[in-house]
Design a protein around this motif. Sequence first.
Motif, PDB file in Angstrom:
ATOM      1  N   CYS A  92       0.809  -1.228   0.000  1.00 46.10           N
ATOM      2  CA  CYS A  92       0.000   0.000   0.000  1.00 46.10           C
ATOM      3  C   CYS A  92       0.838   1.271   0.000  1.00 46.10           C
ATOM      4  O   CYS A  92       0.310   2.357  -0.240  1.00 46.10           O
ATOM      5  N   GLY A  93       2.128   1.154   0.285  1.00 49.10           N
ATOM      6  CA  GLY A  93       3.014   2.306   0.216  1.00 49.10           C
ATOM      7  C   GLY A  93       3.096   3.152   1.470  1.00 49.10           C
ATOM      8  O   GLY A  93       3.831   4.138   1.502  1.00 49.10           O
ATOM      9  N   THR A  94       2.386   2.790   2.539  1.00 42.91           N
ATOM     10  CA  THR A  94       2.416   3.614   3.748  1.00 42.91           C
ATOM     11  C   THR A  94       3.775   3.559   4.431  1.00 42.91           C
ATOM     12  O   THR A  94       4.497   2.556   4.339  1.00 42.91           O
ATOM     13  N   ARG A  95       4.121   4.637   5.108  1.00 41.51           N
ATOM     14  CA  ARG A  95       5.340   4.709   5.908  1.00 41.51           C
ATOM     15  C   ARG A  95       5.023   4.931   7.385  1.00 41.51           C
ATOM     16  O   ARG A  95       5.931   5.014   8.204  1.00 41.51           O
ATOM     17  N   THR A  96       3.753   5.042   7.701  1.00 44.17           N
ATOM     18  CA  THR A  96       3.363   5.458   9.051  1.00 44.17           C
ATOM     19  C   THR A  96       2.516   4.421   9.779  1.00 44.17           C
ATOM     20  O   THR A  96       1.772   4.760  10.697  1.00 44.17           O
ATOM     21  N   ALA A  97       2.602   3.177   9.388  1.00 40.16           N
ATOM     22  CA  ALA A  97       1.815   2.134  10.046  1.00 40.16           C
ATOM     23  C   ALA A  97       2.236   1.984  11.503  1.00 40.16           C
ATOM     24  O   ALA A  97       3.403   2.196  11.857  1.00 40.16           O
ATOM     25  N   LYS A  98       1.303   1.587  12.363  1.00 42.99           N
ATOM     26  CA  LYS A  98       1.595   1.383  13.773  1.00 42.99           C
ATOM     27  C   LYS A  98       2.253   0.037  14.030  1.00 42.99           C
ATOM     28  O   LYS A  98       2.862  -0.161  15.085  1.00 42.99           O
ATOM     29  N   ALA A  99       2.104  -0.900  13.092  1.00 48.75           N
ATOM     30  CA  ALA A  99       2.716  -2.221  13.246  1.00 48.75           C
ATOM     31  C   ALA A  99       3.160  -2.715  11.877  1.00 48.75           C
ATOM     32  O   ALA A  99       2.537  -2.406  10.860  1.00 48.75           O
ATOM     33  N   TRP A 100       4.244  -3.505  11.893  1.00 52.17           N
ATOM     34  CA  TRP A 100       4.830  -3.976  10.644  1.00 52.17           C
ATOM     35  C   TRP A 100       5.032  -5.480  10.694  1.00 52.17           C
ATOM     36  O   TRP A 100       5.132  -6.077  11.773  1.00 52.17           O
ATOM     37  N   ARG A 101       5.085  -6.074   9.507  1.00 48.65           N
ATOM     38  CA  ARG A 101       5.424  -7.481   9.408  1.00 48.65           C
ATOM     39  C   ARG A 101       6.839  -7.692   9.934  1.00 48.65           C
ATOM     40  O   ARG A 101       7.632  -6.756   9.997  1.00 48.65           O
ATOM     41  N   SER A 102       7.177  -8.910  10.312  1.00 47.16           N
ATOM     42  CA  SER A 102       8.460  -9.164  10.967  1.00 47.16           C
ATOM     43  C   SER A 102       9.659  -8.812  10.095  1.00 47.16           C
ATOM     44  O   SER A 102      10.733  -8.503  10.612  1.00 47.16           O
ATOM     45  N   ASP A 103       9.509  -8.846   8.772  1.00 47.12           N
ATOM     46  CA  ASP A 103      10.630  -8.482   7.908  1.00 47.12           C
ATOM     47  C   ASP A 103      10.561  -7.031   7.441  1.00 47.12           C
ATOM     48  O   ASP A 103      11.371  -6.601   6.620  1.00 47.12           O
ATOM     49  N   TYR A 104       9.594  -6.270   7.950  1.00 48.27           N
ATOM     50  CA  TYR A 104       9.442  -4.838   7.676  1.00 48.27           C
ATOM     51  C   TYR A 104       9.237  -4.526   6.195  1.00 48.27           C
ATOM     52  O   TYR A 104       9.499  -3.421   5.753  1.00 48.27           O
ATOM     53  N   THR A 105       8.739  -5.469   5.416  1.00 50.98           N
ATOM     54  CA  THR A 105       8.456  -5.194   4.005  1.00 50.98           C
ATOM     55  C   THR A 105       7.013  -4.764   3.792  1.00 50.98           C
ATOM     56  O   THR A 105       6.697  -4.177   2.752  1.00 50.98           O
ATOM     57  N   MET A 106       6.141  -5.058   4.745  1.00 51.45           N
ATOM     58  CA  MET A 106       4.730  -4.687   4.641  1.00 51.45           C
ATOM     59  C   MET A 106       4.217  -4.230   5.992  1.00 51.45           C
ATOM     60  O   MET A 106       4.711  -4.684   7.035  1.00 51.45           O
ATOM     61  N   CYS A 107       3.218  -3.354   5.958  1.00 47.06           N
ATOM     62  CA  CYS A 107       2.529  -3.016   7.196  1.00 47.06           C
ATOM     63  C   CYS A 107       1.747  -4.237   7.674  1.00 47.06           C
ATOM     64  O   CYS A 107       1.495  -5.172   6.902  1.00 47.06           O
ATOM     65  N   LYS A 108       1.376  -4.230   8.929  1.00 53.03           N
ATOM     66  CA  LYS A 108       0.707  -5.385   9.510  1.00 53.03           C
ATOM     67  C   LYS A 108      -0.597  -5.744   8.791  1.00 53.03           C
ATOM     68  O   LYS A 108      -0.837  -6.925   8.502  1.00 53.03           O
TER      69      LYS A 108
END
Length: 269
Positions: free
Chosen positions: A35-51
């Motif tokens: 989705c291109g967001t940079r401001t998610a409150k949580a991220w996937r463990s490899d930091y490639t996607m927001c939660k």
Amino acid sequence: EDCDGGYHIECLAPPLKSFPHRNFKCPKCVKCSSCGTRTAKAWRSDYTMCKPCGTLFRDRRFCAICLSVYKQHETDMVQCDKCRFWIHARCDGLGEDDLRKLHESEDPYECPNCRGERTYTLMAQALDQLQKEDRERFFAEPVTVEYALATQYHTVVDKPMDFRTIRGKVTSLQYGTTQLEAVRAFRDDFRLICSNAKAFHRPNEKIHIVARRLLKLSEKVIDVTFPWLKADLAGAGDGDGGPAAKADASKPDKEEVAVGSDEAPPLLE
């Protein structure tokens, strides 16, 4: 991992409770690949996607071409009758007339992946994902002559294999002209990397342990990347008992997008 900047874990937003083991990206570098967001409150463990996108991706609710997850409002998607993934019409160059013809047709639809148009691209993507897990670079390069002579490597290993050799074959299209032949040869070469390491090194050595982990991971990666492979090798077709729905103006539900295996895509939370 990208900029080498240093941060107190309590100063991050949101703050981390413990130090990440790997793949951490700071607020300046992190960006959801879907989705291109940079401001998610949580991220996937490899930091490639927001939660949220990572959860949808884990549930296989993503286009198999662009790898972007689809949401409730998505329209103009078509399901591949072979791999059972849903594809954005635009990702296969399908317009409104093409979608209407598919909806009216009884002929099965195959996506670009299953038509063999992106086989080597998918191999390269799978190889990138697997090589990231070889963090010690045990298998990055061919065994040197000096090492082979000093350890008598070739008395145990008949056919050495490594990531650089596989990547060279992928780049130069050496894995064959038919899709099944190419993917099977690619899979067998990666299995050879792991079996060589397991044969030459003792079970308590780190390289042996890494080889076991990579072998298990590779089966998941290849199953997700080429979901039709097991069925084709077994001569069982697509194995789902009938043709799928074609173009649909409404977003498919979760049950419809389930594909051949219950395994979630690898390297996800």
